[in-house]
Enzyme design. Structure first.
Site: not given
Length: 369
Positions: A131, A252
Site C-alpha cells: 500500500s 482502498h
C-alpha cells in the site's frame, strides 16, 4: 564496506556468537538457495506500522546521515519530526501524518544502510511496498525524489482524511483470517455480499487487501463490515477471525475515490525520473510497471484498488525467481505476511525495523549485496 561514521556500535562478532544470537540468520546462510546468485526483493511496510519514537535510535546513532534528510522532512512537512519523535500516538496515526512519517522512516533506514553500511540498493532484483510502501519503493528506485514523495503522500493523506471525515457513519478496516482452503470461498461470499441487495445503498464495502492465502482486509463503513461478517458466519459454516486495524481511514475503498485525482494531478506536475521503475511491482496489478505513464495511472488508482500483495509475492517467487526477501521500515508486519507464503519460509526473509540499530551491520553482511 564503507568506514562507519559514527564508530561501530558493536565490535565485529565472531561467527559462532552470531549463530547463537541469530539462529534465523544462521539458517539463512546455510540454506543452499541463498547464494551470491540469488535474486533478492526489497519491500517496505504500509500504514499502521507507525509508532512514536521510531526515528530516535537512527537520529542518535547516525546524525551525519540523518541531518540532511531531516532538513527535507522539515521543509516538506513542518512539525512532523516532533510528532514522530514524541507523538502523541493519536496525532501520529492521523492519516496526513502517518503516511509521510512511515515513508520517511523507511527511507531514512535505507539511506543509513547505504551510506554507513555499504548496502547497494541497485542490486535488488525487485522492489515493492505494501500500500503506502509502494511510494517508499519508488523513492528507493530513484523514480520519485524523497521531497516529492513526502509532498505526495502528505497531500494524499489529507485527501484521504477528508474523504473519511465527510462520509456519514463510522468507517474503518478489518483484517479477516481464515484457513488457507477457505480463502477462495470467503472471497466469493464477500463479493456476493458487496453486490447484493443486503448492502444498503449508503454503505460502502471493499476487499482492500488480499494479503496472503489466509488473510484479506475489508474496508469501508463499519456497519457494512459487521453485516458482512455476520453474513459470512451464517453461510460460510465457520467464524472467520476479524481484527480492526490501527488506521484512521478506510483505505482502498470507494470512499477514497476523490484522492485518485489528487495523486494523479500531483504526479503530472512532478519531475518523475526513469530510475528503476521496471523493478517496482504495482499493488494494483501484482506486476512490475511497464512504463512511467502506467506507473502514474496505477499509483493514483491504488487509493481505491485492492492491494494484490499475495499475487505480488507469488509472481516474484514463481515467475521472477526471487528467493530472498529483505524488508525495512517501522514494524514487522510485511515480514510475517511473506514468511508465511514463500517456499523458503521465515528463514528466507530478513529485515530491519529501524529501532534495532545493533542488527544493521550483521544483516547487511548477510545480504552481501
Amino acid at each position: 564496506m564503507k568506514a562507519l561514521h559514527p564508530p561501530r556500535l558493536l565490535p565485529l562478532l565472531s561467527r559462532p556468537l552470531v549463530n547463537r544470537l541469530c539462529p534465523s540468520i544462521r539458517r539463512l546462510s546455510n540454506d543452499a538457495t541463498v547464494s551470491q546468485h540469488s535474486k533478492t526483493a526489497l519491500f517496505f511496510p504500509g500504514q499502521g506500522t507507525q509508532k512514536p519514537g521510531m526515528l530516535t535510535p537512527l537520529i542518535n546513532a547516525f546524525p551525519r546521515t540523518l541531518t540532511p534528510l531531516l532538513e527535507i522532512l522539515d521543509a516538506t512537512c513542518p512539525g512532523l519530526q516532533q510528532t514522530i519523535s514524541a507523538g502523541p500516538s493519536e496525532t501520529l496515526t492521523h492519516t496526513p501524518n502517518a503516511q509521510p512519517a512511515i515513508l520517511f522512516t523507511s527511507i531514512a533506514i535505507l539511506r543509513v544502510l547505504e551510506q554507513d553500511f555499504g548496502l547497494q540498493t541497485s542490486k535488488f532484483s525487485h522492489l515493492l511496498g505494501h500500500s503506502l510502501g509502494e511510494f517508499s519503493a519508488l523513492v528507493a528506485a530513484n523514480v520519485l525524489s524523497l521531497s516529492d514523495a513526502l509532498t505526495l503522500v502528505r497531500r494524499r493523506g489529507e485527501a484521504m482524511a477528508q474523504c473519511a471525515e465527510s462520509t456519514a457513519g463510522e468507517v474503518g478496516m478489518f483484517a479477516v483470517m481464515v484457513e488457507k482452503a477457505s480463502l477462495p470461498g470467503l472471497m466469493k461470499r464477500v463479493d456476493d455480499f458487496i453486490h447484493s441487495e443486503i448492502l444498503p445503498d449508503d454503505q460502502f464495502l471493499n476487499i482492500a487487501n488480499i494479503n496472503s492465502s489466509t488473510q484479506i482486509v475489508l474496508s469501508g463503513h463499519v456497519r457494512a463490515v459487521d453485516a458482512c461478517l455476520g453474513h459470512l458466519r451464517k453461510f460460510q459454516g465457520n467464524d472467520p477471525r476479524a481484527i480492526r486495524l490501527n488506521v484512521a481511514a478506510p483505505f482502498h475503498s470507494q470512499i477514497m475515490a476523490p484522492a485518485v485525482s489528487v495523486v494523479r494531478s500531483l504526479l503530472e506536475e512532478m519531475d518523475v525520473g526513469d530510475g528503476a521503475h521496471t523493478k517496482v511491482v504495482s499493488n494494483a496489478t501484482a506486476r512490475p510497471y511497464r512504463d512511467l505513464e502506467e506507473m502514474k495511472r496505477l499509483l493514483a488508482a491504488q487509493a481505491v484498488e485492492t492491494v494484490q500483495w499475495k499475487d505480488s509475492i507469488a509472481f516474484l517467487e514463481n515467475e521472477a525467481g526471487v528467493t530472498r526477501w529483505f524488508g525495512l521500515g517501522p514494524g514487522k508486519v510485511g515480514r510475517n505476511l511473506i514468511g508465511r507464503e514463500v517456499r523458503g519460509g521465515y528463514q528466507s526473509v530478513l529485515g530491519i525495523d529501524g529501532m534495532d540499530v545493533a542488527e544493521m551491520e550483521k544483516v547487511v553482511r548477510e545480504l552481501d549485496l
